[in-house]
Scaffold this active site. Structure first.
Site, PDB file in Angstrom:
ATOM      1  N   SER A 154      -7.355   0.765   3.193  1.00 44.83           N
ATOM      2  CA  SER A 154      -7.766  -0.120   2.117  1.00 44.83           C
ATOM      3  C   SER A 154      -9.189  -0.632   2.372  1.00 44.83           C
ATOM      4  CB  SER A 154      -6.763  -1.267   1.989  1.00 44.83           C
ATOM      5  OG  SER A 154      -6.971  -2.036   0.833  1.00 44.83           O
ATOM      6  N   ASP A 319       0.258   5.145  -4.765  1.00 45.18           N
ATOM      7  CA  ASP A 319      -0.724   4.062  -4.667  1.00 45.18           C
ATOM      8  C   ASP A 319      -1.506   3.993  -5.976  1.00 45.18           C
ATOM      9  OD1 ASP A 319      -2.691   2.243  -4.065  1.00 45.18           O
ATOM     10  OD2 ASP A 319      -3.387   3.259  -2.249  1.00 45.18           O
ATOM     11  N   HIS A 352       0.503   1.045  -2.448  1.00 43.09           N
ATOM     12  CA  HIS A 352      -0.672   0.848  -1.609  1.00 43.09           C
ATOM     13  C   HIS A 352      -0.292   0.496  -0.177  1.00 43.09           C
ATOM     14  CE1 HIS A 352      -4.818   0.183  -0.676  1.00 43.09           C
ATOM     15  NE2 HIS A 352      -4.656  -1.097  -0.412  1.00 43.09           N
TER      16      HIS A 352
END
Length: 375
Positions: A154, A319, A352
Site C-alpha cells: 500500500s 483489491d 486491500h
C-alpha cells in the site's frame, strides 16, 4: 498468537537527526527523531539490509513482540523472520516509523522545542518524498550505503517507488505490493470524508486538542470505520459476516444489529484508542499527494527513467482500493524503460488487506524473489 519462527523479543531504537529536513511544502524541520526496529544481523559489507516501509496506520513494529506486550505482534510478522519469505537469517531488516506518525518519531503530539508544547496543528504536512529523505538519513546513521531491497504494501509500496526514483543508486530491488503510482479520484474522496469526520469533531479544536486534554475520538472512529470498509472486499465481508444478526432478530432501532456493524465499531473504537488523529490526517494527505508522474506532465514512464532497481510488483484480484490495473500501470512504465520487473496478480478474497494476510502462494512469490537477491 505469535507466528511460528518469529524473530522473538524486539526493542525499539531511537535516533536523533540533527540536520535540517527541507520538506516539499517549503517548511523546515531543524531536527527530528525517528524510532525504528531491526531484525537479523547486518553483514560485514552491509549489503544485506532491507528497509520495510509501513502503510497508513502501520509503524516501525514490523515483526516480533515486546517483552511487556506479548500480544503486540509486528504487523508483518507472518512475512518476516527466520526462514520466512523475508528471511532474517539472510537479511538485516529495518522498520521505521515515519515522520508525522504517533509511535515515537517526531509528529504532531511531539513537543516543539520552540514552544515547549505539542506541535499539534502547526506540524507541517509531510509527503512520501519527505519520508524517503528521512529514511535515507537513518540509513546514513546506520552506515548503509545501499539497501538490498526496499519494500512494503500500500503506502509502503509507494515509498519503495519513491526510493527507486530519488535514490536509484541506494537500492538494488524494490518490492511494490498492493500499491499504485497515484490515487484515483475515488480514493481521494474516501480520504477527504475520513478527514472531515475528524476535523468536524467538536473535540478536534483545530488540531490543538492536546491543549484541551481531549481527543476527537468520535471523528477518528468514523474515519477508521470508513477506511476499514475500503480495505475489505465484498466477498470477504460476506464470508465472515454475511447478514448475520447479533441477537437473531431485528430490534427495529439504530443500535448494533448486524455482526458487520459490531465488527466495524469495534475496529473504530480500538483504533481511536491507539492512533493520533493529527497523524491520521497527515498520512492520508501524503497518500493524496503521491504522484511521481506529476512532474512529467502525467507521463509515468518518464518518471521511471531514473530508476535502476529491479522490481517485484504484486497485486490482488479483490483489491478494489488499489486495483490490479494500478499495478499494471507501474509495470508498463517500468517495461517502457526496459527495467527488470517481475509481476504477479494474486487471487485473493481479502481485498486491500490481502498484503497483510497469510497466503501460501503470495508468500512463496515473495520468498522466491528474495531468495535470488545476492547479499
Amino acid at each position: 498468537m505469535q507466528a511460528q519462527n518469529s524473530v522473538g523479543i524486539v526493542t525499539p531504537q531511537y535516533v536523533h537527526i540533527d540536520k535540517p529536513l527541507h520538506l516539499k511544502s517549503g517548511a523546515i524541520l531543524n531536527s527530528y527523531n525517528l524510532v525504528y526496529e531491526t531484525y537479523g544481523k547486518l553483514n560485514p559489507t552491509k549489503s544485506n539490509a532491507v528497509l520495510i516501509c509501513h502503510a497508513l496506520s502501520g509503524s516501525h513494529h514490523v515483526a516480533g513482540v515486546y517483552t511487556d506486550q506479548p500480544k503486540s505482534i509486528g504487523w508483518w510478522d507472518n512475512m518476516i523472520g527466520p526462514d520466512k519469505s523475508i528471511d532474517t537469517n539472510r537479511f538485516f531488516v529495518i522498520g521505521v516509523n515515519n515522520l508525522g506518525g504517533c509511535h515515537g518519531s517526531t509528529g504532531p503530539a511531539s513537543i516543539d522545542a520552540r514552544t515547549g508544547r505539542p506541535y499539534g496543528a502547526s506540524f507541517p504536512i509531510v509527503t512520501v518524498e519527505d519520508w524517503v529523505e528521512a529514511q535515507a538519513q537513518l540509513a546514513d546513521h546506520l552506515g548503509i550505503d545501499q539497501f538490498a531491497a526496499v519494500g512494503g504494501g500500500s503506502l509502503g509500496g509507494m515509498q519503495a517507488i519513491q526510493w527507486a526514483l530519488d535514490y536509484p543508486e541506494r537500492l538494488r530491488h524494490a518490492l511494490v505490493i498492493a500499491a499504485a503510482s497515484k490515487l484515483t479520484a475515488q480514493n481521494i474522496a474516501f480520504n477527504d470524508v475520513a478527514r472531515q469526520a475528524i476535523i468536524s469533531d467538536q473535540e478536534f479544536y483545530g488540531g490543538d486538542y492536546y491543549s484541551y486534554d481531549t481527543l476527537p475520538r468520535r471523528g477518528l472512529r468514523l474515519a477508521r470505520m470508513l477506511g476499514h470498509i475500503t480495505y475489505l472486499s465484498d466477498d470477504s465481508m460476506a464470508i465472515k459476516f454475511g447478514r448475520d444478526l447479533r441477537s437473531g432478530a431485528f430490534s427495529f432501532g439504530y443500535d448494533v444489529e448486524f455482526e458487520i456493524e459490531s465488527y466495524l465499531r469495534y475496529q473504530g473504537d480500538k483504533f481511536a484508542d491507539q492512533f493520533d488523529a493529527n497523524s491520521y490526517l497527515l498520512m492520508t494527505k501524503a497518500l493524496d499527494y503521491f504522484d511521481p508522474a506529476n512532474a512529467y506532465n502525467g507521463d509515468l514512464s518518464a518518471a521511471f527513467r531514473t530508476a535502476k532497481a529491479n522490481f517485484l510488483v504484486l497485486s490482488f484480484t479483490s483489491d478494489w482500493r488499489f486495483s490490479p490495473e494500478r499495478s499494471r500501470d507501474i509495470v508498463k512504465a517500468l517495461l517502457d524503460n526496459e527495467a527488470n520487473v517481475s509481476y504477479a496478480e494474486v487471487t485473493s478474497k481479502h481485498g486491500h488487506d490481502s498484503f497483510l494476510m497469510v497466503d501460501r502462494y503470495y508468500h512463496q512469490l515473495v520468498r522466491a524473489y528474495m531468495d535470488k537477491i545476492e547479499t
